[in-house]
Design a protein around this motif. Sequence first.
Motif, PDB file in Angstrom:
ATOM      1  N   ASP A 340       2.542   2.346 -73.177  1.00 30.15           N
ATOM      2  CA  ASP A 340       1.936   2.866 -71.944  1.00 30.15           C
ATOM      3  C   ASP A 340       0.833   3.866 -72.270  1.00 30.15           C
ATOM      4  O   ASP A 340      -0.227   3.876 -71.632  1.00 30.15           O
ATOM      5  CB  ASP A 340       3.002   3.536 -71.070  1.00 30.15           C
ATOM      6  CG  ASP A 340       4.080   2.556 -70.610  1.00 30.15           C
ATOM      7  OD1 ASP A 340       3.868   1.332 -70.746  1.00 30.15           O
ATOM      8  OD2 ASP A 340       5.131   3.027 -70.140  1.00 30.15           O
ATOM      9  N   GLU A 343      -2.179   1.989 -73.551  1.00 29.97           N
ATOM     10  CA  GLU A 343      -2.796   1.169 -72.512  1.00 29.97           C
ATOM     11  C   GLU A 343      -3.626   2.034 -71.574  1.00 29.97           C
ATOM     12  O   GLU A 343      -4.729   1.656 -71.172  1.00 29.97           O
ATOM     13  CB  GLU A 343      -1.716   0.428 -71.717  1.00 29.97           C
ATOM     14  CG  GLU A 343      -2.233  -0.403 -70.551  1.00 29.97           C
ATOM     15  CD  GLU A 343      -3.102  -1.561 -70.991  1.00 29.97           C
ATOM     16  OE1 GLU A 343      -3.913  -2.040 -70.162  1.00 29.97           O
ATOM     17  OE2 GLU A 343      -2.972  -2.010 -72.155  1.00 29.97           O
ATOM     18  N   ARG A 344      -3.107   3.188 -71.234  1.00 23.49           N
ATOM     19  CA  ARG A 344      -3.838   4.087 -70.328  1.00 23.49           C
ATOM     20  C   ARG A 344      -5.041   4.706 -71.028  1.00 23.49           C
ATOM     21  O   ARG A 344      -6.127   4.795 -70.456  1.00 23.49           O
ATOM     22  CB  ARG A 344      -2.919   5.192 -69.819  1.00 23.49           C
ATOM     23  CG  ARG A 344      -3.596   6.104 -68.798  1.00 23.49           C
ATOM     24  CD  ARG A 344      -2.726   7.285 -68.459  1.00 23.49           C
ATOM     25  NE  ARG A 344      -1.466   6.914 -67.856  1.00 23.49           N
ATOM     26  CZ  ARG A 344      -1.314   6.606 -66.571  1.00 23.49           C
ATOM     27  NH1 ARG A 344      -2.371   6.597 -65.773  1.00 23.49           N
ATOM     28  NH2 ARG A 344      -0.139   6.302 -66.094  1.00 23.49           N
ATOM     29  N   GLN A 346      -7.153   3.919 -73.884  1.00 18.15           N
ATOM     30  CA  GLN A 346      -7.487   2.895 -74.864  1.00 18.15           C
ATOM     31  C   GLN A 346      -8.348   3.426 -76.009  1.00 18.15           C
ATOM     32  O   GLN A 346      -8.521   2.750 -77.016  1.00 18.15           O
ATOM     33  CB  GLN A 346      -8.184   1.718 -74.167  1.00 18.15           C
ATOM     34  CG  GLN A 346      -7.281   1.018 -73.175  1.00 18.15           C
ATOM     35  CD  GLN A 346      -7.883  -0.248 -72.608  1.00 18.15           C
ATOM     36  OE1 GLN A 346      -8.857  -0.790 -73.139  1.00 18.15           O
ATOM     37  NE2 GLN A 346      -7.323  -0.729 -71.506  1.00 18.15           N
ATOM     38  N   ARG A 349      -6.777   3.368 -79.462  1.00 14.76           N
ATOM     39  CA  ARG A 349      -6.658   2.159 -80.283  1.00 14.76           C
ATOM     40  C   ARG A 349      -7.532   2.273 -81.533  1.00 14.76           C
ATOM     41  O   ARG A 349      -7.253   1.629 -82.542  1.00 14.76           O
ATOM     42  CB  ARG A 349      -7.039   0.931 -79.459  1.00 14.76           C
ATOM     43  CG  ARG A 349      -6.104   0.710 -78.256  1.00 14.76           C
ATOM     44  CD  ARG A 349      -6.381  -0.596 -77.552  1.00 14.76           C
ATOM     45  NE  ARG A 349      -5.568  -0.735 -76.350  1.00 14.76           N
ATOM     46  CZ  ARG A 349      -4.308  -1.149 -76.340  1.00 14.76           C
ATOM     47  NH1 ARG A 349      -3.724  -1.467 -77.486  1.00 14.76           N
ATOM     48  NH2 ARG A 349      -3.637  -1.255 -75.211  1.00 14.76           N
ATOM     49  N   THR A 380       1.507   3.367 -65.777  1.00 15.03           N
ATOM     50  CA  THR A 380       0.788   2.265 -66.417  1.00 15.03           C
ATOM     51  C   THR A 380       1.707   1.610 -67.440  1.00 15.03           C
ATOM     52  O   THR A 380       2.285   2.294 -68.275  1.00 15.03           O
ATOM     53  CB  THR A 380      -0.480   2.771 -67.124  1.00 15.03           C
ATOM     54  OG1 THR A 380      -1.382   3.310 -66.155  1.00 15.03           O
ATOM     55  CG2 THR A 380      -1.181   1.640 -67.870  1.00 15.03           C
ATOM     56  N   GLY A 382       2.132  -0.834 -70.561  1.00 12.27           N
ATOM     57  CA  GLY A 382       1.426  -1.483 -71.652  1.00 12.27           C
ATOM     58  C   GLY A 382       2.286  -2.537 -72.314  1.00 12.27           C
ATOM     59  O   GLY A 382       3.512  -2.563 -72.156  1.00 12.27           O
TER      60      GLY A 382
END
Length: 421
Positions: A340, A343-344, A346, A349, A380, A382
């Motif tokens: 999560d 994903e929120r 990014q 990454r 959120t 992920g």
Amino acid sequence: MELLQQNVAAAGRVIMDVIQAEWEPLSHWELDQRLDRAVEEMIEADLVAQVQEQMNSAQQEDSSADQTHTPKHSEPKQPVQESALQRSHATEVMEANPTVQYVTNFLQSSNMGFSKNRMSGRARLSMSHTVLLSLTLLSKRVSYRSVSSSFHLEKGNIHRIFFSFCDQVIAQQNRIIQWPTGQEALQNLLPFSSWHSRSEGLEERGLPRVLGVLGDTRIPIRLPSGKPDNETDAPDAKRPKSEVHPDSWLNLELVCNSNGRFIYCHISKGSESDRGKTLTERLQKHPEMVPPGACLIAGVGHPLTEQILTPFSTGRSPQENLYNRALGNHLGRFNQAVADLKERFQKLRYLDMGNFERAKTVVLTACVLHNVFLDMGDVTKGLIEKSAVEDVEELNQDAAGVKMRETVANLLYSSLEEGTL
């Protein structure tokens, strides 16, 4: 000839000064001046267009009613119109994006050093625009260049605004990422196993409840330039191609509770893996952090203690397999919280920065905001990344931890045989 050489030398110095001024970092004063000028130009262009349109419309209406009317009387009202338009623009940004509004209100209410409308030191950049700009950089994998184009600001200013925002968010770390105590800790305890039907009886016999889950994840960053090979035991020239340089990521260690909220956060360099050592030492000094009859769950490779239970590296008996299955459910909750988070935000990454302190600032900001958004009710989900199974040895096992783990494994298995599972 001597005069010519002096002129050439002087011209060379001028060129070098220009190049140096262009490429070296600007001073705080210069950045403030450029930021204010850029924001002024952006706002001025927007206001001039709107005011001109309003004036043209008013002139057309007035000319049809009275051909002798002049627009001079409207000129003194322009400063008032500009101020109203600026406030309206900031309000529209906040109303159109509830997240921006929530974070803006959070910073304004929690940071007394903040202006109620603007970032400190940013005379003409509204708080809502600062939050929108910073959340854009965090939530998407975009460059300073693209954001600079969207917000009509120089890249250097974007960089400074963003990290100023991060500093203000991190200032709330101890209030937002907080270890639960007292009644709050008791309310967040989860049963060790979600599939036994008589938990109270087992807890009386020694089965602990779970306060949180300890784990870690890697945040890739750009390898610092010019890093000497002799800083590690295995020089890059001799390092296998499949092996990643340890300083090309950060270790993010977290403890999440039953709601996926972070109650502990520790960040270290890839070459300085902690694997729960810092938290273990802290718990040894302050055992009251974990309520009686409770424990933390952690993955293989973390310290096994009476307060931190880890899986058996390889299940060799029905008792161990059943125990590992119970821990797997809790570890899955941690993996979901990390998914999560990424994903929120990014940007996590891959952080395109080789400076450890700046990368750490961005990661910590994302962790604090993760909890802020949970408080907001903004969830959120992920996708959990499938990672290869690591062959990790069990380290730092103390006698009390080994005994506690065996007791829990036997309790779970005995409850299965008694039909209480």
